[in-house]
Design a protein around this motif. Structure first.
Motif, PDB file in Angstrom:
ATOM      1  N   GLU A 113       5.454  10.969  -3.486  1.00 50.10           N
ATOM      2  CA  GLU A 113       5.963  11.310  -2.153  1.00 50.10           C
ATOM      3  C   GLU A 113       6.398  10.039  -1.422  1.00 50.10           C
ATOM      4  OE1 GLU A 113       6.516  14.270  -1.539  1.00 50.10           O
ATOM      5  OE2 GLU A 113       5.122  15.417  -2.769  1.00 50.10           O
ATOM      6  N   GLU A 114       7.345  10.221  -0.508  1.00 46.46           N
ATOM      7  CA  GLU A 114       7.809   9.112   0.321  1.00 46.46           C
ATOM      8  C   GLU A 114       6.991   8.942   1.588  1.00 46.46           C
ATOM      9  OE1 GLU A 114      10.284   6.906  -0.365  1.00 46.46           O
ATOM     10  OE2 GLU A 114      10.300   7.835  -2.345  1.00 46.46           O
ATOM     11  N   GLU A 115       6.290  10.008   1.978  1.00 52.53           N
ATOM     12  CA  GLU A 115       5.452   9.971   3.183  1.00 52.53           C
ATOM     13  C   GLU A 115       4.296  10.953   3.036  1.00 52.53           C
ATOM     14  OE1 GLU A 115       4.096   9.100   5.824  1.00 52.53           O
ATOM     15  OE2 GLU A 115       5.192   7.254   6.218  1.00 52.53           O
ATOM     16  N   SER A 116       3.457  10.997   4.070  1.00 58.05           N
ATOM     17  CA  SER A 116       2.247  11.812   3.987  1.00 58.05           C
ATOM     18  C   SER A 116       2.466  13.265   4.357  1.00 58.05           C
ATOM     19  CB  SER A 116       1.169  11.209   4.906  1.00 58.05           C
ATOM     20  OG  SER A 116       1.620  11.145   6.242  1.00 58.05           O
ATOM     21  N   PHE A 130      -1.481  10.294  -0.034  1.00 58.41           N
ATOM     22  CA  PHE A 130      -0.624   9.247   0.518  1.00 58.41           C
ATOM     23  C   PHE A 130      -1.311   8.668   1.751  1.00 58.41           C
ATOM     24  CE2 PHE A 130       2.768   7.131   2.651  1.00 58.41           C
ATOM     25  CZ  PHE A 130       3.721   6.839   1.695  1.00 58.41           C
ATOM     26  N   LEU A 131      -2.035   7.581   1.525  1.00 57.53           N
ATOM     27  CA  LEU A 131      -2.739   6.879   2.603  1.00 57.53           C
ATOM     28  C   LEU A 131      -3.592   7.840   3.438  1.00 57.53           C
ATOM     29  CD1 LEU A 131       0.066   4.403   3.791  1.00 57.53           C
ATOM     30  CD2 LEU A 131      -1.776   4.010   2.136  1.00 57.53           C
ATOM     31  N   GLY A 132      -4.296   8.721   2.737  1.00 56.73           N
ATOM     32  CA  GLY A 132      -5.232   9.622   3.417  1.00 56.73           C
ATOM     33  C   GLY A 132      -4.560  10.640   4.335  1.00 56.73           C
ATOM     34  N   GLY A 133      -3.295  10.957   4.034  1.00 58.25           N
ATOM     35  CA  GLY A 133      -2.600  11.912   4.886  1.00 58.25           C
ATOM     36  C   GLY A 133      -2.444  11.434   6.312  1.00 58.25           C
ATOM     37  N   SER A 134      -2.457  10.138   6.509  1.00 57.95           N
ATOM     38  CA  SER A 134      -2.461   9.588   7.863  1.00 57.95           C
ATOM     39  C   SER A 134      -1.091   9.697   8.516  1.00 57.95           C
ATOM     40  CB  SER A 134      -2.915   8.125   7.840  1.00 57.95           C
ATOM     41  OG  SER A 134      -2.086   7.352   6.990  1.00 57.95           O
ATOM     42  N   LEU A 135      -1.112   9.651   9.847  1.00 64.30           N
ATOM     43  CA  LEU A 135       0.105   9.792  10.638  1.00 64.30           C
ATOM     44  C   LEU A 135       0.624   8.419  11.040  1.00 64.30           C
ATOM     45  CD1 LEU A 135      -1.518  12.556  11.087  1.00 64.30           C
ATOM     46  CD2 LEU A 135      -0.117  12.794  13.129  1.00 64.30           C
ATOM     47  N   GLY A 136       1.805   8.086  10.535  1.00 68.26           N
ATOM     48  CA  GLY A 136       2.517   6.909  10.984  1.00 68.26           C
ATOM     49  C   GLY A 136       3.814   7.330  11.668  1.00 68.26           C
ATOM     50  N   ALA A 178       0.835  -1.210   0.000  1.00 69.55           N
ATOM     51  CA  ALA A 178       0.000   0.000   0.000  1.00 69.55           C
ATOM     52  C   ALA A 178       0.867   1.257   0.000  1.00 69.55           C
ATOM     53  CB  ALA A 178      -0.925  -0.012   1.212  1.00 69.55           C
ATOM     54  N   ARG A 179       1.947   1.214   0.747  1.00 71.54           N
ATOM     55  CA  ARG A 179       2.860   2.358   0.769  1.00 71.54           C
ATOM     56  C   ARG A 179       3.492   2.557  -0.612  1.00 71.54           C
ATOM     57  NH1 ARG A 179       4.951   4.768   5.095  1.00 71.54           N
ATOM     58  NH2 ARG A 179       6.915   4.991   3.934  1.00 71.54           N
ATOM     59  N   GLU A 180       3.858   1.466  -1.246  1.00 70.30           N
ATOM     60  CA  GLU A 180       4.472   1.582  -2.572  1.00 70.30           C
ATOM     61  C   GLU A 180       3.485   2.155  -3.583  1.00 70.30           C
ATOM     62  OE1 GLU A 180       7.131   1.856  -5.386  1.00 70.30           O
ATOM     63  OE2 GLU A 180       7.595   1.305  -3.318  1.00 70.30           O
ATOM     64  N   ARG A 181       2.224   1.749  -3.519  1.00 67.06           N
ATOM     65  CA  ARG A 181       1.214   2.307  -4.419  1.00 67.06           C
ATOM     66  C   ARG A 181       1.039   3.804  -4.152  1.00 67.06           C
ATOM     67  NH1 ARG A 181      -1.363  -2.636  -3.143  1.00 67.06           N
ATOM     68  NH2 ARG A 181      -2.705  -1.592  -1.600  1.00 67.06           N
ATOM     69  N   GLY A 219      -6.608  12.252   7.510  1.00 67.25           N
ATOM     70  CA  GLY A 219      -7.694  11.466   8.075  1.00 67.25           C
ATOM     71  C   GLY A 219      -7.421  10.978   9.477  1.00 67.25           C
ATOM     72  N   GLY A 220      -6.217  11.271  10.007  1.00 65.33           N
ATOM     73  CA  GLY A 220      -5.907  10.862  11.371  1.00 65.33           C
ATOM     74  C   GLY A 220      -4.772   9.863  11.433  1.00 65.33           C
ATOM     75  N   SER A 221      -4.768   9.056  12.463  1.00 71.52           N
ATOM     76  CA  SER A 221      -3.682   8.098  12.686  1.00 71.52           C
ATOM     77  C   SER A 221      -3.794   6.910  11.727  1.00 71.52           C
ATOM     78  CB  SER A 221      -3.706   7.594  14.135  1.00 71.52           C
ATOM     79  OG  SER A 221      -3.518   8.671  15.030  1.00 71.52           O
ATOM     80  N   ARG A 222      -2.670   6.331  11.387  1.00 73.11           N
ATOM     81  CA  ARG A 222      -2.606   5.248  10.398  1.00 73.11           C
ATOM     82  C   ARG A 222      -2.857   3.907  11.085  1.00 73.11           C
ATOM     83  NH1 ARG A 222       2.514   5.863   6.767  1.00 73.11           N
ATOM     84  NH2 ARG A 222       1.358   7.800   6.378  1.00 73.11           N
ATOM     85  N   MET A 223      -3.971   3.297  10.766  1.00 71.14           N
ATOM     86  CA  MET A 223      -4.378   2.097  11.514  1.00 71.14           C
ATOM     87  C   MET A 223      -3.424   0.928  11.272  1.00 71.14           C
ATOM     88  SD  MET A 223      -7.756   0.810   9.473  1.00 71.14           S
ATOM     89  CE  MET A 223      -7.717   0.376   7.738  1.00 71.14           C
ATOM     90  N   GLN A 224      -2.748   0.907  10.133  1.00 71.24           N
ATOM     91  CA  GLN A 224      -1.831  -0.202   9.863  1.00 71.24           C
ATOM     92  C   GLN A 224      -0.617  -0.208  10.795  1.00 71.24           C
ATOM     93  OE1 GLN A 224      -3.027   1.922   7.622  1.00 71.24           O
ATOM     94  NE2 GLN A 224      -3.500   0.940   5.658  1.00 71.24           N
TER      95      GLN A 224
END
Length: 484
Positions: free
Chosen positions: A58-61, A83-89, A48-51, A117-122
């Motif tokens: 971008e490399e991150e959100s 990038f993954l909904g702008g989530s925080l990882g 998912a990160r690669e997609r 969208g908030g924190s990254r659930m993964q």
């Protein structure tokens, strides 16, 4: 809520909107290795990160770096919602913490362009705890006397709103943006969508202004000029090394106070036909002083602020869900470019939300080293049952405390009614001035007469006894001068 969802800018488009194409230098934090599929081993997370990388480039959100908005240098951080909904990882937290640290090291304002969208659930709890890292980094910046401005884009929800967004000193929002702690998929099905919009958050006092995209660069430039760093603010230095790798600000030293805000000039009272203006002379009796202060023709706060400032930047709301249209707060730029924070009563009974907004404004000015101007004009604090339920006493106490604790100079001009403690809460001890069309009293003369069981015909005599005229206030040592 607007019918159409606004087009979503990328992180870099949002930066370019403010800095122009050549006004941003990107920074990168030290690299961090993560285990396969992240700290939880979430199947498919790496894919998912690669997609997301392929889709956004971008490399991150979050991207961050230094830039210039208008003529002001600042640190910018911008969320990439694609990038993954702008989530925080965890790596997002690295970038956010590094952005705040960069602002602290360079002593620059921090400008956050938020869409998340908030924190990254993964990444589970590892992701959630990034909010604590952000809060700690923001606290270090705040302790150093540096401003934080957030521009909330569509959407801004979850922990990103509750830290980077709502935690900023000034919160601006793009029209139609979805803004709220609860995202669209986790809120009650019957929830009013307006409450989760930029406009709804403005109405609730959680957002200072809703700014169209084509006005954003000019508005942010004005805010950067107004918030400093001010000339009187002193760096707080760097404290012990923080285990996270970010510098930790030492407790702030009291800054050298800036010059006090100049006392506004008295504005003339427009006269009715064939009635000479009474501005040039002082009232002869207490009754006359009260009548002149209550005269509908007398200039109000709006006129004084327009005369005093070249640019005004409102701070809106108490951040507790309340607003008071009868109290104007914010920062202003004078013709010479100097910044002054203002709190101005508009002649109505001030509500608890107004006092809390005033205290918020005064504390911010004190932290950033800006002088404060207050304009007093109220018959008193709101005294209805709703005001009591909203914490009138606590809100007034908070305002008294904010002025008492201020290290920056506070200048007060009484421009109309000075109604008891509800007015005194905004008056600067030792630096209060009055106009000829004002009064200040421990109690309204009508109420004093009623308490003393005097007939209405003795209200005038009671007003005289209270010694509430402008010249009385100077004689009593309450006011330093009569302006005009």
């Amino acid at each position: 809520m607007p019918d159409e969802t606004p087009a979503r800018m990328t992180a870099r488009e949002a930066v370019t909107l403010l800095t122009g194409p050549a006004g941003f230098t990107e920074h990168l934090p030290p690299p961090r290795d993560l285990p396969a599929d992240g700290p939880l081993g979430w199947a498919g997370y790496d894919a998912a990160r690669e997609r997301a990388r392929t889709r956004t480039g971008e490399e991150e959100s979050v991207v961050y770096g230094t830039g210039v908005v208008g003529d002001r240098a600042c640190v910018l951080l911008s969320f990439e919602f694609g990038f993954l909904g702008g989530s925080l990882g965890q790596r997002t937290g690295d970038r956010l913490e590094a952005a705040y640290a960069l602002a602290l090291t360079r002593r620059l304002p921090l400008l956050a362009l938020v869409a998340t969208g908030g924190s990254r659930m993964q990444e589970g709890m590892v992701a959630l705890t990034q909010l604590q890292r952000v809060a700690a980094a923001a606290t270090r910046l705040r302790a150093a006397g540096l401003p934080q401005i957030a521009v909330v884009r569509d959407p801004t929800t979850g922990g990103g709103w509750a830290t980077v967004g709502a935690g900023a000193d000034v919160v601006l929002a793009l029209p139609g943006a979805q803004v709220g702690f609860a995202g669209s998929r986790v809120r009650p099905a019957d929830a009013d969508p307006y409450a989760y919009s930029a406009e709804g958050q403005f109405a609730a006092g959680q957002v200072d202004a809703v700014v169209p995209a084509d006005e954003l660069a000019a508005t942010v430039t004005h805010w950067l000029r107004a918030l400093g760093p001010q000339a009187g603010a002193q760096p707080s230095g760097t404290g012990p090394h923080d285990p996270s790798g970010a510098p930790d600000a030492a407790p702030p030293r009291p800054h050298d106070p800036p010059p006090a805000a100049a006392v506004p000039r008295a504005l003339p009272v427009p006269s009715a036909p064939a009635v000479p203006s009474a501005t040039a002379r002082l009232p002869e009796t207490g009754r006359e002083a009260v009548a002149r202060a209550r005269d509908a023709r007398r200039p109000r706060a709006e006129a004084y602020l327009a005369d005093y400032f070249a640019v005004r930047l409102p701070l809106h709301g108490d951040r507790c869900g309340g607003t008071d249209p009868g109290l104007l707060c914010g920062f202003g730029l004078r013709a010479d470019g100097s910044a002054v924070a203002y709190v101005a009563q508009c002649g109505t009974a001030t509500r608890p939300a107004g006092y809390r907004t005033a205290a918020r404004t005064i504390r911010l000015a004190d932290r950033l080293g800006a002088p404060v101007l207050t304009l007093v004009d109220t018959p008193g604090a709101a005294n209805d049952a709703e005001a009591e339920r909203a914490g009138a006493g606590a809100a007034i106490a908070e305002t008294f405390a904010a002025i008492a604790a201020a290290r920056v100079p506070v200048t007060t001009l009484v421009i109309g009614e000075g109604g008891s403690g509800g007015a005194l809460a905004l008056a600067a001890p030792g630096n209060t001035h009055v106009t000829a069309d004002s009064y200040f009293s421990v109690i309204a003369p009508e109420l004093a007469a009623a308490i003393l069981k005097r007939p209405p015909s003795e209200t005038g005599a009671t007003a005289d006894q209270l010694r509430l005229r402008p010249q009385d206030l100077v004689d009593l040592g309450f006011a330093r001068s009569i302006v005009g």
